[in-house]
Design a protein around this motif. Structure first.
Motif, PDB file in Angstrom:
ATOM      1  N   TRP A  17      96.905 177.102  19.464  1.00 40.34           N
ATOM      2  CA  TRP A  17      95.601 177.394  20.041  1.00 40.34           C
ATOM      3  C   TRP A  17      95.591 176.991  21.510  1.00 40.34           C
ATOM      4  N   PHE A  18      94.904 177.798  22.328  1.00 37.64           N
ATOM      5  CA  PHE A  18      94.754 177.518  23.753  1.00 37.64           C
ATOM      6  C   PHE A  18      93.284 177.689  24.125  1.00 37.64           C
ATOM      7  N   GLN A  19      92.853 176.975  25.138  1.00 37.47           N
ATOM      8  CA  GLN A  19      91.458 177.045  25.568  1.00 37.47           C
ATOM      9  C   GLN A  19      91.087 178.475  25.964  1.00 37.47           C
ATOM     10  N   SER A  20      92.034 179.171  26.592  1.00 36.42           N
ATOM     11  CA  SER A  20      91.791 180.554  27.025  1.00 36.42           C
ATOM     12  C   SER A  20      93.134 181.204  27.338  1.00 36.42           C
ATOM     13  N   ALA A  21      93.106 182.494  27.611  1.00 41.62           N
ATOM     14  CA  ALA A  21      94.328 183.185  28.022  1.00 41.62           C
ATOM     15  C   ALA A  21      94.825 182.615  29.347  1.00 41.62           C
ATOM     16  N   ALA A  22      93.900 182.274  30.244  1.00 42.01           N
ATOM     17  CA  ALA A  22      94.285 181.696  31.533  1.00 42.01           C
ATOM     18  C   ALA A  22      94.949 180.330  31.347  1.00 42.01           C
ATOM     19  N   ALA A  23      94.469 179.551  30.375  1.00 46.33           N
ATOM     20  CA  ALA A  23      95.067 178.239  30.108  1.00 46.33           C
ATOM     21  C   ALA A  23      96.505 178.415  29.624  1.00 46.33           C
ATOM     22  N   TYR A  24      96.729 179.395  28.739  1.00 43.70           N
ATOM     23  CA  TYR A  24      98.092 179.677  28.289  1.00 43.70           C
ATOM     24  C   TYR A  24      98.971 180.045  29.479  1.00 43.70           C
ATOM     25  N   ASP A  25      98.466 180.953  30.322  1.00 45.14           N
ATOM     26  CA  ASP A  25      99.244 181.404  31.480  1.00 45.14           C
ATOM     27  C   ASP A  25      99.599 180.240  32.400  1.00 45.14           C
ATOM     28  N   ALA A  26      98.656 179.330  32.628  1.00 45.00           N
ATOM     29  CA  ALA A  26      98.908 178.175  33.494  1.00 45.00           C
ATOM     30  C   ALA A  26      99.979 177.273  32.895  1.00 45.00           C
ATOM     31  N   LEU A  27      99.906 177.028  31.605  1.00 44.47           N
ATOM     32  CA  LEU A  27     100.906 176.184  30.952  1.00 44.47           C
ATOM     33  C   LEU A  27     102.277 176.853  30.961  1.00 44.47           C
ATOM     34  N   GLU A  28     102.296 178.166  30.766  1.00 44.96           N
ATOM     35  CA  GLU A  28     103.568 178.892  30.782  1.00 44.96           C
ATOM     36  C   GLU A  28     104.203 178.836  32.173  1.00 44.96           C
ATOM     37  N   ARG A  29     103.385 179.100  33.213  1.00 43.62           N
ATOM     38  CA  ARG A  29     103.907 179.047  34.594  1.00 43.62           C
ATOM     39  C   ARG A  29     104.441 177.663  34.952  1.00 43.62           C
ATOM     40  N   ALA A  30     103.783 176.617  34.454  1.00 43.04           N
ATOM     41  CA  ALA A  30     104.188 175.252  34.772  1.00 43.04           C
ATOM     42  C   ALA A  30     105.362 174.785  33.909  1.00 43.04           C
ATOM     43  N   GLY A  31     105.786 175.591  32.947  1.00 41.29           N
ATOM     44  CA  GLY A  31     106.907 175.223  32.091  1.00 41.29           C
ATOM     45  C   GLY A  31     106.564 174.173  31.052  1.00 41.29           C
ATOM     46  N   HIS A  32     105.287 174.138  30.630  1.00 36.56           N
ATOM     47  CA  HIS A  32     104.843 173.122  29.688  1.00 36.56           C
ATOM     48  C   HIS A  32     104.734 173.635  28.254  1.00 36.56           C
ATOM     49  N   LEU A 118      89.804 171.703  29.986  1.00 35.32           N
ATOM     50  CA  LEU A 118      90.740 172.626  30.613  1.00 35.32           C
ATOM     51  C   LEU A 118      90.867 172.363  32.105  1.00 35.32           C
ATOM     52  N   ASP A 119      89.738 172.151  32.809  1.00 35.04           N
ATOM     53  CA  ASP A 119      89.816 171.917  34.249  1.00 35.04           C
ATOM     54  C   ASP A 119      90.566 170.623  34.562  1.00 35.04           C
ATOM     55  N   GLN A 120      90.415 169.599  33.722  1.00 33.68           N
ATOM     56  CA  GLN A 120      91.141 168.349  33.931  1.00 33.68           C
ATOM     57  C   GLN A 120      92.646 168.556  33.720  1.00 33.68           C
ATOM     58  N   ALA A 121      93.002 169.255  32.651  1.00 36.03           N
ATOM     59  CA  ALA A 121      94.416 169.515  32.373  1.00 36.03           C
ATOM     60  C   ALA A 121      95.039 170.333  33.496  1.00 36.03           C
ATOM     61  N   LYS A 122      94.309 171.322  33.988  1.00 28.94           N
ATOM     62  CA  LYS A 122      94.820 172.165  35.076  1.00 28.94           C
ATOM     63  C   LYS A 122      95.075 171.328  36.335  1.00 28.94           C
ATOM     64  N   GLU A 123      94.148 170.442  36.680  1.00 28.91           N
ATOM     65  CA  GLU A 123      94.329 169.575  37.846  1.00 28.91           C
ATOM     66  C   GLU A 123      95.539 168.662  37.671  1.00 28.91           C
ATOM     67  N   LEU A 124      95.704 168.103  36.487  1.00 22.33           N
ATOM     68  CA  LEU A 124      96.862 167.239  36.236  1.00 22.33           C
ATOM     69  C   LEU A 124      98.156 168.018  36.418  1.00 22.33           C
ATOM     70  N   ILE A 125      98.219 169.220  35.856  1.00 23.87           N
ATOM     71  CA  ILE A 125      99.424 170.051  35.978  1.00 23.87           C
ATOM     72  C   ILE A 125      99.692 170.378  37.438  1.00 23.87           C
ATOM     73  N   GLU A 126      98.642 170.776  38.173  1.00 25.97           N
ATOM     74  CA  GLU A 126      98.813 171.115  39.594  1.00 25.97           C
ATOM     75  C   GLU A 126      99.291 169.922  40.414  1.00 25.97           C
ATOM     76  N   ASP A 127      98.922 168.701  39.993  1.00 24.88           N
ATOM     77  CA  ASP A 127      99.328 167.489  40.691  1.00 24.88           C
ATOM     78  C   ASP A 127     100.671 166.953  40.210  1.00 24.88           C
ATOM     79  N   GLY A 128     101.319 167.663  39.306  1.00 22.37           N
ATOM     80  CA  GLY A 128     102.648 167.270  38.849  1.00 22.37           C
ATOM     81  C   GLY A 128     102.665 166.219  37.760  1.00 22.37           C
ATOM     82  N   VAL A 129     101.531 165.980  37.133  1.00 22.00           N
ATOM     83  CA  VAL A 129     101.476 165.006  36.038  1.00 22.00           C
ATOM     84  C   VAL A 129     102.029 165.688  34.780  1.00 22.00           C
TER      85      VAL A 129
END
Length: 143
Positions: A17-32, A118-129
């Motif tokens: 399960w993913f929060q949204s299609a965009a959340a999946y895409d962000a995780l995929e791009r980040a290699g998570h 989702l917004d918190q997870a996205k910020e963490l990923i963007e910051d390299g956490v």
């Protein structure tokens, strides 16, 4: 929430399960993303059929899926849950702040799990956490 069937390069298929299609895409791009069975990082969406609601969908299950695993995927998820819960600290909705504090060296590093918006997870990923979504709900959230 959206559910995807994922496949890895080893031929395993799992649902997540993913929060949204965009959340999946962000995780995929980040290699998570990784296979819940073998851990392979070569994961993509598999061909899926839409889920159609039936009359029995409104009936709550008597036991959570991972409480009595019956197939290899459920057994692998159950083992993963046991590993995470035995070797990590549950931090609940403070996950984002705890993960960031460890990343910045403000707190000692340790294994944690919990919830993040989702917004918190996205910020963490963007910051390299480093983080990854878990394919199950923590037991603390089930009670």
């Amino acid at each position: 929430m959206i559910q995807y069937t994922l496949k890895c390069d080893q031929g395993h298929h799992t649902e997540s399960w993913f929060q949204s299609a965009a959340a999946y895409d962000a995780l995929e791009r980040a290699g998570h993303l990784s296979c819940g069975i073998c851990g392979s990082a070569d994961v993509s969406k598999a061909l899926m059929a839409p889920r159609v609601k039936t009359a029995t969908d409104d009936v709550a299950p008597t036991t959570p899926m991972l409480q009595n695993p019956t197939d290899d995927i459920q057994k692998a998820l159950s083992a993963l849950r046991e590993q995470v819960e035995s070797n990590s600290d549950y931090v609940g909705d403070k996950f984002a702040s705890e993960a960031r504090a460890m990343h910045l060296g403000e707190k000692p590093e340790r294994s944690i799990y919990g919830e993040a918006r989702l917004d918190q997870a996205k910020e963490l990923i963007e910051d390299g956490v480093p983080l990854m979504p878990l394919p199950f709900r923590p037991k603390q959230k089930l009670t």
